[in-house]
Motif scaffolding. Structure first.
Motif: not given
Length: 204
Positions: A192-194, A123-128, A175-179
């Motif tokens: 992002i999930r990879l 799991v990768i998260e980029i927050s602003d 093969g991942g997802r982004i939202w």
């Protein structure tokens, strides 16, 4: 010639940042052309994700210093090496950081964090801390050549949608997802999930 008293260091920094932005834009255009031909396939190797994220954040140190943004990378210590295309994923992170820098107020944070999910995904998260993106536009921002008539700030943000279209393409090719979801009390979080054990697939 530079006039006396001109901040040459700042001018050189501005040119460097502009050059990086132009390079990313050209790469995005080329990759979206590959997308249209349905031929994008990651070239995987075992990757230290912390190194990739820190490299991406370091790319924006000059831009972040100029706008007084702090870019924080918080990587979980239990992450294993991940089979990724290092270049593609680093550019995904760079595109999202660039978007966050452009649409967040000065003197705010951009946080990049990771964890290993119970489903054994990265799991990768980029927050602003910007104005965020309304729910009805959160899928459209990843489309190529999207145009909106309302919400001027969102329209401006989506004008750079080529980079976000590339992000979706590259993540899904892994093969991942982004939202996108809300960042409380304000802003957006790019999620992002990879998969750790993915199957390479063409983006179609």
């Amino acid at each position: 010639f530079m006039e006396k008293g001109t901040d040459t260091g700042g001018a050189v920094q501005d040119i460097a940042v502009l050059g990086q932005n132009m390079h990313r834009m050209v790469q995005n255009i080329l990759d979206v052309m590959v997308l249209n031909d349905h031929k994008l396939q990651p070239r995987r190797s075992s990757v230290d994700l912390a190194e990739v994220l820190n490299n991406a954040a370091h790319t924006f140190l000059p831009a972040g210093q100029k706008t007084s943004h702090e870019i924080i990378v918080n990587v979980s210590t239990d992450l294993p090496p991940v089979p990724l295309d290092r270049d593609l994923i680093q550019r995904v992170i760079e595109n999202i950081i660039e978007n966050s820098l452009k649409y967040s107020p000065k003197n705010t944070e951009i946080l990049i964090r990771t964890e290993l999910s119970p489903e054994h995904e990265i799991v990768i998260e980029i927050s602003d801390e910007g104005e965020g993106i309304p729910e009805e536009f959160r899928e459209k921002v990843f489309e190529v050549n999207t145009r909106l008539e309302k919400h001027a700030t969102v329209e401006t943000r989506m004008s750079r949608g080529l980079g976000l279209a590339f992000c979706k393409m590259a993540v899904e090719a892994h093969g991942g997802r982004i939202w996108i979801r809300d960042n409380k009390p304000s802003g957006a979080v790019f999620c992002i999930r990879l998969p750790i054990n993915p199957i390479n697939r063409l983006y179609i």
